[in-house]
Design a protein around this motif. Structure first.
Motif, PDB file in Angstrom:
ATOM      1  N   GLY A  78      36.746  78.749 -42.051  1.00 22.39           N
ATOM      2  CA  GLY A  78      37.945  79.346 -42.628  1.00 22.39           C
ATOM      3  C   GLY A  78      38.465  80.458 -41.746  1.00 22.39           C
ATOM      4  N   GLY A  79      39.283  81.312 -42.324  1.00 20.06           N
ATOM      5  CA  GLY A  79      39.832  82.431 -41.572  1.00 20.06           C
ATOM      6  C   GLY A  79      40.900  82.009 -40.584  1.00 20.06           C
ATOM      7  N   SER A  80      41.058  82.799 -39.511  1.00 20.26           N
ATOM      8  CA  SER A  80      42.110  82.553 -38.524  1.00 20.26           C
ATOM      9  C   SER A  80      41.904  81.234 -37.798  1.00 20.26           C
ATOM     10  CB  SER A  80      42.155  83.698 -37.516  1.00 20.26           C
ATOM     11  OG  SER A  80      40.934  83.801 -36.806  1.00 20.26           O
ATOM     12  N   GLU A  81      40.646  80.826 -37.635  1.00 24.07           N
ATOM     13  CA  GLU A  81      40.382  79.565 -36.946  1.00 24.07           C
ATOM     14  C   GLU A  81      40.882  78.379 -37.754  1.00 24.07           C
ATOM     15  OE1 GLU A  81      36.242  79.540 -36.171  1.00 24.07           O
ATOM     16  OE2 GLU A  81      36.380  80.925 -34.465  1.00 24.07           O
ATOM     17  N   ALA A  82      40.678  78.414 -39.063  1.00 22.33           N
ATOM     18  CA  ALA A  82      41.174  77.336 -39.918  1.00 22.33           C
ATOM     19  C   ALA A  82      42.693  77.287 -39.899  1.00 22.33           C
ATOM     20  CB  ALA A  82      40.672  77.526 -41.348  1.00 22.33           C
ATOM     21  N   ARG A  83      43.342  78.446 -39.920  1.00 23.34           N
ATOM     22  CA  ARG A  83      44.807  78.479 -39.866  1.00 23.34           C
ATOM     23  C   ARG A  83      45.314  77.889 -38.557  1.00 23.34           C
ATOM     24  NH1 ARG A  83      43.695  83.553 -42.420  1.00 23.34           N
ATOM     25  NH2 ARG A  83      43.795  84.678 -40.432  1.00 23.34           N
ATOM     26  N   ALA A  84      44.614  78.181 -37.456  1.00 27.69           N
ATOM     27  CA  ALA A  84      45.027  77.652 -36.157  1.00 27.69           C
ATOM     28  C   ALA A  84      44.865  76.136 -36.098  1.00 27.69           C
ATOM     29  CB  ALA A  84      44.212  78.316 -35.041  1.00 27.69           C
ATOM     30  N   VAL A  85      43.774  75.633 -36.671  1.00 30.94           N
ATOM     31  CA  VAL A  85      43.522  74.194 -36.646  1.00 30.94           C
ATOM     32  C   VAL A  85      44.585  73.447 -37.441  1.00 30.94           C
ATOM     33  CG1 VAL A  85      41.945  72.382 -37.437  1.00 30.94           C
ATOM     34  CG2 VAL A  85      41.045  74.375 -36.229  1.00 30.94           C
ATOM     35  N   VAL A  86      44.907  73.923 -38.635  1.00 33.63           N
ATOM     36  CA  VAL A  86      45.894  73.245 -39.477  1.00 33.63           C
ATOM     37  C   VAL A  86      47.287  73.321 -38.848  1.00 33.63           C
ATOM     38  CG1 VAL A  86      47.008  73.216 -41.732  1.00 33.63           C
ATOM     39  CG2 VAL A  86      44.550  73.646 -41.562  1.00 33.63           C
ATOM     40  N   ALA A  87      47.670  74.505 -38.365  1.00 39.55           N
ATOM     41  CA  ALA A  87      48.989  74.652 -37.756  1.00 39.55           C
ATOM     42  C   ALA A  87      49.101  73.811 -36.487  1.00 39.55           C
ATOM     43  CB  ALA A  87      49.258  76.126 -37.444  1.00 39.55           C
ATOM     44  N   GLY A  88      48.062  73.840 -35.646  1.00 38.95           N
ATOM     45  CA  GLY A  88      48.102  73.066 -34.414  1.00 38.95           C
ATOM     46  C   GLY A  88      48.135  71.570 -34.665  1.00 38.95           C
ATOM     47  N   SER A  89      47.378  71.098 -35.651  1.00 41.71           N
ATOM     48  CA  SER A  89      47.377  69.671 -35.972  1.00 41.71           C
ATOM     49  C   SER A  89      48.722  69.228 -36.533  1.00 41.71           C
ATOM     50  CB  SER A  89      46.262  69.372 -36.982  1.00 41.71           C
ATOM     51  OG  SER A  89      44.991  69.685 -36.448  1.00 41.71           O
ATOM     52  N   THR A  90      49.362  70.108 -37.292  1.00 41.56           N
ATOM     53  CA  THR A  90      50.679  69.771 -37.845  1.00 41.56           C
ATOM     54  C   THR A  90      51.724  69.629 -36.750  1.00 41.56           C
ATOM     55  OG1 THR A  90      50.137  70.949 -39.904  1.00 41.56           O
ATOM     56  CG2 THR A  90      52.465  70.513 -39.449  1.00 41.56           C
ATOM     57  N   VAL A  91      51.764  70.571 -35.844  1.00 41.27           N
ATOM     58  CA  VAL A  91      52.737  70.509 -34.742  1.00 41.27           C
ATOM     59  C   VAL A  91      52.393  69.393 -33.760  1.00 41.27           C
ATOM     60  CG1 VAL A  91      53.759  71.827 -32.836  1.00 41.27           C
ATOM     61  CG2 VAL A  91      53.285  72.947 -35.008  1.00 41.27           C
ATOM     62  N   LEU A  92      51.126  68.983 -33.726  1.00 45.23           N
ATOM     63  CA  LEU A  92      50.731  67.884 -32.855  1.00 45.23           C
ATOM     64  C   LEU A  92      51.445  66.590 -33.234  1.00 45.23           C
ATOM     65  CD1 LEU A  92      48.895  66.847 -30.572  1.00 45.23           C
ATOM     66  CD2 LEU A  92      47.131  66.419 -32.293  1.00 45.23           C
ATOM     67  N   VAL A  93      51.755  66.406 -34.506  1.00 41.33           N
ATOM     68  CA  VAL A  93      52.528  65.232 -34.919  1.00 41.33           C
ATOM     69  C   VAL A  93      53.881  65.228 -34.218  1.00 41.33           C
ATOM     70  CG1 VAL A  93      53.541  64.019 -36.884  1.00 41.33           C
ATOM     71  CG2 VAL A  93      51.362  65.207 -37.151  1.00 41.33           C
ATOM     72  N   VAL A  94      54.496  66.398 -34.120  1.00 38.15           N
ATOM     73  CA  VAL A  94      55.781  66.521 -33.423  1.00 38.15           C
ATOM     74  C   VAL A  94      55.605  66.217 -31.946  1.00 38.15           C
ATOM     75  CG1 VAL A  94      57.728  68.043 -32.971  1.00 38.15           C
ATOM     76  CG2 VAL A  94      56.466  68.255 -35.116  1.00 38.15           C
ATOM     77  N   ALA A  95      54.536  66.723 -31.344  1.00 40.29           N
ATOM     78  CA  ALA A  95      54.305  66.515 -29.915  1.00 40.29           C
ATOM     79  C   ALA A  95      54.087  65.042 -29.599  1.00 40.29           C
ATOM     80  CB  ALA A  95      53.106  67.340 -29.450  1.00 40.29           C
ATOM     81  N   PHE A  96      53.388  64.337 -30.477  1.00 40.81           N
ATOM     82  CA  PHE A  96      53.107  62.922 -30.235  1.00 40.81           C
ATOM     83  C   PHE A  96      54.399  62.117 -30.128  1.00 40.81           C
ATOM     84  CE2 PHE A  96      52.418  58.589 -31.734  1.00 40.81           C
ATOM     85  CZ  PHE A  96      51.372  58.175 -30.922  1.00 40.81           C
ATOM     86  N   VAL A  97      55.339  62.391 -30.999  1.00 36.74           N
ATOM     87  CA  VAL A  97      56.573  61.605 -31.031  1.00 36.74           C
ATOM     88  C   VAL A  97      57.628  62.195 -30.102  1.00 36.74           C
ATOM     89  CG1 VAL A  97      58.435  60.743 -32.497  1.00 36.74           C
ATOM     90  CG2 VAL A  97      56.090  60.816 -33.368  1.00 36.74           C
ATOM     91  N   ALA A  98      57.925  63.490 -30.274  1.00 38.12           N
ATOM     92  CA  ALA A  98      59.046  64.094 -29.561  1.00 38.12           C
ATOM     93  C   ALA A  98      58.772  64.281 -28.080  1.00 38.12           C
ATOM     94  CB  ALA A  98      59.389  65.447 -30.198  1.00 38.12           C
ATOM     95  N   LEU A  99      57.533  64.526 -27.690  1.00 38.79           N
ATOM     96  CA  LEU A  99      57.214  64.728 -26.282  1.00 38.79           C
ATOM     97  C   LEU A  99      56.719  63.436 -25.642  1.00 38.79           C
ATOM     98  CD1 LEU A  99      55.247  67.783 -24.872  1.00 38.79           C
ATOM     99  CD2 LEU A  99      55.208  65.556 -23.793  1.00 38.79           C
ATOM    100  N   ASN A 100      55.672  62.879 -26.172  1.00 34.36           N
ATOM    101  CA  ASN A 100      55.032  61.726 -25.545  1.00 34.36           C
ATOM    102  C   ASN A 100      55.936  60.492 -25.553  1.00 34.36           C
ATOM    103  OD1 ASN A 100      53.082  59.960 -24.499  1.00 34.36           O
ATOM    104  ND2 ASN A 100      52.171  59.604 -26.484  1.00 34.36           N
ATOM    105  N   LEU A 101      56.388  60.094 -26.745  1.00 37.84           N
ATOM    106  CA  LEU A 101      57.161  58.861 -26.844  1.00 37.84           C
ATOM    107  C   LEU A 101      58.550  58.997 -26.230  1.00 37.84           C
ATOM    108  CD1 LEU A 101      56.190  57.617 -30.413  1.00 37.84           C
ATOM    109  CD2 LEU A 101      55.207  57.006 -28.202  1.00 37.84           C
TER     110      LEU A 101
END
Length: 276
Positions: A78-101
């Motif tokens: 938990g804590g700041s590390e959990a917040r970073a993991v959730v936020a980073g994984s959420t934006v990763l969806v954007v990166a997969f489509v908007a950047l990669n594809l």
């Protein structure tokens, strides 16, 4: 065959500069369309074109991010590390489509001569880039919402401020889509465009999902240069009990500024590729 002097032709049929700035180019078939109507037309066309592949794209991008969060749940409590993991994984969806594809799409267009089709249309280059970028970024909206909710439940984070996704997704999407389009248009070969798109998504994965405090300092500098970092930081701050909204606004402003710059570079790259 009879010929007609140029003096008797209608004004609209006379030669006009094309997208490459050639004053002696052939006459356009129609007047140059305005930016907003052209942008809407390209956006609808791209959205309709990719509609068949929409569900698989959303599934792959979302499944990937949710799977990463499940794996990280075993090492992050938990804590700041959990917040970073959730936020980073959420934006990763954007990166997969908007950047990669998008990098792969524009790389394919350049390699197969598809840019010639757009170059013959009376459409501003910015409309082509923005329309394609907006269509690809739109695919990420359901996936980011599902990932953010699933991650919040998995790590016990509050759900009350997830409305910030309405700002994080378009701003991060603009920054990453501009970068993806520029990579695809500037890459000399289609295979290199695909490779650059994959590397960009991998950078968003490693530098966005991993907590910043665990990264070595030189890698932390690279993280600051990644456009998606500021969207990740803005989203992660909203998981605090009392979010620092000034810092959230600053992160979103930086993300928006980077998006404007990256889309401008992508527009320049489109002009350069279309005129070669």
């Amino acid at each position: 065959m009879s010929t007609v002097p140029a003096e008797v032709l209608p004004t609209g049929a006379l030669s006009a500069p094309d997208q490459c700035g050639d004053d002696e180019a052939a006459a356009p078939l129609a007047p140059r369309a305005r930016l907003l109507p052209a942008l809407a037309a390209v956006y609808r066309a791209q959205l309709s074109r990719a509609r068949v592949a929409r569900i698989p794209l959303l599934f792959v991008a979302t499944f990937q991010s949710v799977g990463i969060m499940i794996l990280m749940r075993g090492v992050v409590d938990g804590g700041s590390e959990a917040r970073a993991v959730v936020a980073g994984s959420t934006v990763l969806v954007v990166a997969f489509v908007a950047l990669n594809l998008l990098a792969q799409y524009f790389g394919q267009l350049r390699a197969t001569g598809g840019l010639d089709h757009y170059a013959t249309l009376p459409v501003p280059p910015a409309a082509v880039v923005l329309g394609a970028a907006g269509a690809y970024a739109s695919f990420t909206v359901p996936g980011t919402a599902v990932t953010a909710v699933a991650g919040s439940v998995l790590f016990g984070l509050p759900l009350g401020h997830l409305w910030i996704l309405a700002a994080v997704v378009p701003l991060s999407g603009a920054a990453l889509a501009g970068l993806g389009a520029a990579l695809g248009l500037l890459a000399p070969r289609q295979e290199l465009a695909t490779l650059l798109g994959q590397l960009g998504m991998s950078a968003a994965l490693l530098l966005g999902v991993l907590p910043a405090e665990r990264l070595p300092e030189p890698i932390g500098w690279a993280r600051d240069l990644l456009p998606s970092t500021y969207g990740v930081e803005a989203l992660a701050r909203t998981f605090d009990r009392r979010p620092d909204w000034a810092a959230v606004g600053l992160d979103l402003a930086v993300c928006g500024a980077v998006g404007v710059v990256s889309l401008a570079v992508a527009t320049w790259a489109y002009r350069r590729a279309a005129c070669r």
